[in-house]
Motif scaffolding. Structure first.
Motif, PDB file in Angstrom:
ATOM      1  N   ARG A 171       0.791  -1.061   0.043  1.00  0.00           N
ATOM      2  CA  ARG A 171      -0.041   0.108  -0.026  1.00  0.00           C
ATOM      3  C   ARG A 171       1.047   1.180   0.084  1.00  0.00           C
ATOM      4  NH1 ARG A 171      -5.410  -0.639   1.156  1.00  0.00           N
ATOM      5  NH2 ARG A 171      -6.048  -2.720   1.891  1.00  0.00           N
ATOM      6  N   HIS A 187     -10.850   0.200  -9.893  1.00  0.00           N
ATOM      7  CA  HIS A 187     -11.162   0.001  -8.553  1.00  0.00           C
ATOM      8  C   HIS A 187     -10.315   0.915  -7.658  1.00  0.00           C
ATOM      9  CE1 HIS A 187     -13.998  -3.384  -9.533  1.00  0.00           C
ATOM     10  NE2 HIS A 187     -12.901  -3.976 -10.143  1.00  0.00           N
ATOM     11  N   GLU A 227     -10.070   2.089  -0.735  1.00  0.00           N
ATOM     12  CA  GLU A 227     -11.347   1.663  -0.274  1.00  0.00           C
ATOM     13  C   GLU A 227     -12.008   0.284  -0.282  1.00  0.00           C
ATOM     14  OE1 GLU A 227     -13.930   4.511  -2.947  1.00  0.00           O
ATOM     15  OE2 GLU A 227     -12.311   5.922  -2.733  1.00  0.00           O
ATOM     16  N   LEU A 228     -11.023  -0.603  -0.717  1.00  0.00           N
ATOM     17  CA  LEU A 228     -11.548  -2.076  -0.712  1.00  0.00           C
ATOM     18  C   LEU A 228     -11.206  -2.945   0.584  1.00  0.00           C
ATOM     19  CD1 LEU A 228     -10.377  -3.086  -4.305  1.00  0.00           C
ATOM     20  CD2 LEU A 228     -12.497  -2.122  -3.706  1.00  0.00           C
ATOM     21  N   SER A 229     -11.949  -3.664   0.979  1.00  0.00           N
ATOM     22  CA  SER A 229     -11.775  -4.479   2.128  1.00  0.00           C
ATOM     23  C   SER A 229     -10.608  -5.439   1.695  1.00  0.00           C
ATOM     24  CB  SER A 229     -12.896  -5.235   2.721  1.00  0.00           C
ATOM     25  OG  SER A 229     -13.138  -6.103   1.473  1.00  0.00           O
ATOM     26  N   ASP A 230      -9.895  -6.285   2.975  1.00  0.00           N
ATOM     27  CA  ASP A 230      -8.833  -7.125   2.375  1.00  0.00           C
ATOM     28  C   ASP A 230      -9.606  -8.303   1.566  1.00  0.00           C
ATOM     29  OD1 ASP A 230      -7.029  -5.703   3.942  1.00  0.00           O
ATOM     30  OD2 ASP A 230      -7.189  -7.153   5.649  1.00  0.00           O
ATOM     31  N   ARG A 231     -10.689  -8.355   1.801  1.00  0.00           N
ATOM     32  CA  ARG A 231     -11.588  -9.426   0.963  1.00  0.00           C
ATOM     33  C   ARG A 231     -11.680  -9.093  -0.596  1.00  0.00           C
ATOM     34  NH1 ARG A 231     -16.280 -13.104   2.754  1.00  0.00           N
ATOM     35  NH2 ARG A 231     -17.026 -13.838   0.712  1.00  0.00           N
ATOM     36  N   GLU A 232     -12.136  -7.797  -0.530  1.00  0.00           N
ATOM     37  CA  GLU A 232     -12.548  -7.295  -2.044  1.00  0.00           C
ATOM     38  C   GLU A 232     -10.968  -7.130  -2.719  1.00  0.00           C
ATOM     39  OE1 GLU A 232     -16.253  -4.337  -1.510  1.00  0.00           O
ATOM     40  OE2 GLU A 232     -14.248  -3.803  -0.566  1.00  0.00           O
ATOM     41  N   LEU A 233      -9.997  -6.932  -1.986  1.00  0.00           N
ATOM     42  CA  LEU A 233      -8.597  -6.640  -2.604  1.00  0.00           C
ATOM     43  C   LEU A 233      -8.177  -7.992  -2.983  1.00  0.00           C
ATOM     44  CD1 LEU A 233      -6.958  -4.236  -2.988  1.00  0.00           C
ATOM     45  CD2 LEU A 233      -5.644  -4.936  -0.647  1.00  0.00           C
ATOM     46  N   SER A 234      -8.515  -9.095  -2.352  1.00  0.00           N
ATOM     47  CA  SER A 234      -7.887 -10.546  -2.516  1.00  0.00           C
ATOM     48  C   SER A 234      -8.667 -10.806  -3.773  1.00  0.00           C
ATOM     49  CB  SER A 234      -8.266 -11.552  -1.485  1.00  0.00           C
ATOM     50  OG  SER A 234      -7.520 -11.266  -0.299  1.00  0.00           O
TER      51      SER A 234
END
Ligand code: ATP
Ligand code: MG
Length: 244
Positions: free
Chosen positions: A58, A69, A73-80
């Motif tokens: 980051r 994207h 603003e993404l959660s860890d899950r969304e990032l994965s």
């Protein structure tokens, strides 16, 4: 329909480690379908830049958009999920597990995709054939040449057809002939529509790429897509519409 937004958009991106500015105030936009070389001396920030594009690191400051994207603003899950669906990685040292046959190494890339084992292996076999390793499906890493190992790693990286392929010195551990085969493969993937970003120390390789971004001391020192040639460059390298 091909999306019109850039694949990579960095705005004012910096990354500091303690007092070291690995990357300072970087602006970089990479459009869909580009093939970009990142060059610069050791320690100039190339891997840092690639890791930020790959959402593996980051930034300390600035904004990163990958395939539209906003990464911050993404959660860890969304990032994965973004990483799994949109980004393929290739590293100098191949990152293949010892004792694992090529077919399984590649198929394991789809472990969390919800596909059955049979489907995963069928897709892996297709990807290995695509990189010219149809005859090496069951070879373990120690039974493959360096160039072949890198082609397995590339097969794994492009298995899910990610729009963005990031390669950090993919030819760095290879002799010039195997390196040329790997580069030709990256060119082929680019021709097939993948956006490819490749870090290289090799001046000949860098010169053979349509766009070169040169880093020095964590800053973009030169970008062949910027400056007075930008319009001509943009016209020559405009992303092609699919189906036209
Ligand atoms: N995790 C870290 N912790 C502390 N400093 C780091 C870290 N990662 C990178 N750096 C520093 O940031 C700077 C840029 O490193 P980076 O790895 O991006 O360089 P590079 O251009 O990829 O170099 P090379 O060609 O040697 O791979 C260097 O000064 C490095 O020492
Ligand atoms: Mg590096």
């Amino acid at each position: 329909m091909t999306p019109s937004w850039p694949v990579v958009e960095l705005t004012g991106v910096s990354k500091t480690y303690g007092t070291v500015a690995a990357l300072a105030d970087t602006e970089l936009t990479i459009e869909r379908g580009e093939l970009v070389g990142i060059v610069g001396p050791s320690g100039s920030g190339k891997s840092t830049l690639l890791n930020i594009m790959g959402t593996l690191a980051r930034p300390t400051a600035g904004a990163v958009r990958i395939d539209g994207h906003p990464v911050a603003e993404l959660s860890d899950r969304e990032l994965s999920a973004l990483r799994a669906q949109s980004i393929g990685f290739v590293f100098q040292s191949f990152h293949l597990a010892p004792g694992v046959p090529a077919l399984d190494s590649v198929a394991d890339g789809l472990l969390y995709s919800g596909r059955s084992r049979g489907e995963r292996r069928a897709l892996a076999e297709r990807a290995l054939r695509r990189v010219g390793l149809g005859q090496r499906l069951y070879n373990e890493p120690h039974q493959l040449s360096g160039g072949e190992k890198q082609r397995v790693a590339i097969a794994r990286a492009v298995l899910g057809d990610p729009p963005l392929l990031l390669a950090d010195e993919p030819t760095g551990a290879l002799d010039s002939k195997s390196g040329a085969v790997v580069m030709e493969l990256l060119h082929e993937l680019h021709r097939a529509g993948t956006t490819v970003v490749v870090i290289t120390h090799d001046r000949d390789i860098a010169a053979s790429l349509p766009r070169e971004v040169r880093l020095k001391d964590g800053r973009v020192e030169h970008d062949s897509a910027a400056g007075p040639h930008r319009d001509a460059y943009a016209a020559a390298h405009a992303p092609r519409e699919v189906g036209v």
